[in-house]
Scaffold this active site. Structure first.
Site, PDB file in Angstrom:
ATOM      1  N   ASP A   1     -51.594  68.829  69.239  1.00 37.06           N
ATOM      2  CA  ASP A   1     -52.317  68.231  68.119  1.00 37.06           C
ATOM      3  C   ASP A   1     -53.333  67.232  68.684  1.00 37.06           C
ATOM      4  OD1 ASP A   1     -53.159  67.009  65.818  1.00 37.06           O
ATOM      5  OD2 ASP A   1     -51.181  66.714  64.967  1.00 37.06           O
TER       6      ASP A   1
ATOM      7  N   LYS B   1     -37.963  69.485  70.035  1.00 34.66           N
ATOM      8  CA  LYS B   1     -37.240  70.629  69.510  1.00 34.66           C
ATOM      9  C   LYS B   1     -38.194  71.748  69.099  1.00 34.66           C
ATOM     10  CE  LYS B   1     -34.069  67.418  67.244  1.00 34.66           C
ATOM     11  NZ  LYS B   1     -33.648  66.896  65.916  1.00 34.66           N
ATOM     12  N   GLY B   2     -39.454  71.376  68.888  1.00 34.08           N
ATOM     13  CA  GLY B   2     -40.408  72.302  68.283  1.00 34.08           C
ATOM     14  C   GLY B   2     -40.534  73.647  68.979  1.00 34.08           C
TER      15      GLY B   2
END
Ligand code: PRP
Length: 182
Positions: A105, A45-46
């Site tokens: 990340d 969803k980010g």
């Protein structure tokens, strides 16, 4: 102002900085794609906010597609085990795919995704990410467009969540450790 602002220790990237950088990225992408029409593949969803702002900033027409994956792991760390929650409902064979991510990340999600999408025979795959953390550099992924390199801190906002909250903040902020017991 949002009631969630109180949980933010520091603004890492302001709403204005995000706007300006997206305009620059869109210019670069418009120039690079020349006569090719990219298929944007947003990773839910980010990437929802970034995808919608980037698509509007691009001058060229694009197709907007979405995938949802979950990297197992709890809290603030990802594990590298990826599962498809929502697959593309469009055949990308022969298409110019531009993966749209909010953050890289560990890079594990993206390296898995790249392999998965490459196997579908697209004409090309490029990657645009709004944010990149230092660990991502250790993974050998060619990231074509990076919005901001940020420190390795837990950030939320503009699509990024903690326990499904804070995605709706218009900026990227460092979450107060008190919120996640850090
Ligand atoms: C986040 C982010 C990336 C991934 C990056 O998604 O949107 O997809 O983690 O982490 P990595 O580089 O360490 O693999 P998340 O799994 O939190 O799902 P969400 O976007 O639905 O919040």
């Amino acid at each position: 102002m949002s009631v969630l602002d109180a949980d933010i220790e520091e603004i890492v990237v302001s709403a204005d900085q995000i706007d300006d950088r997206i305009a620059e990225l869109a210019k670069e992408i418009d120039a690079d794609y020349d006569d090719r029409e990219p298929v944007l593949v947003g990773i839910l969803k980010g990437a929802a906010m970034f995808m919608s702002d980037l698509a509007r900033a691009l001058e060229r027409p694009t197709r907007m597609e979405f995938m949802a994956v979950s990297s197992y792991g709890s809290g603030t760390q990802s594990s590298g085990v990826v599962r498809i929650l929502k697959d593309l409902d469009f055949d990308i064979a022969g298409e110019h795919v531009l993966i749209v991510e909010d953050i890289i990340d560990s890079g594990l999600t993206l390296s898995w995704l790249l392999k998965n999408l490459q196997a579908r025979d697209p004409a090309s795959i490029s990657i645009v990410t709004l944010l990149r953390k230092p660990d991502a550099v250790k993974v050998h992924i060619d990231v074509n467009y990076v919005g901001f390199d940020i420190p390795s801190e837990f950030v939320v906002g503009y699509g990024l969540d903690y326990a499904e909250k804070y995605r709706d903040l218009p900026y990227i902020g460092r979450l107060s450790p008190a919120v996640y017991g850090g």
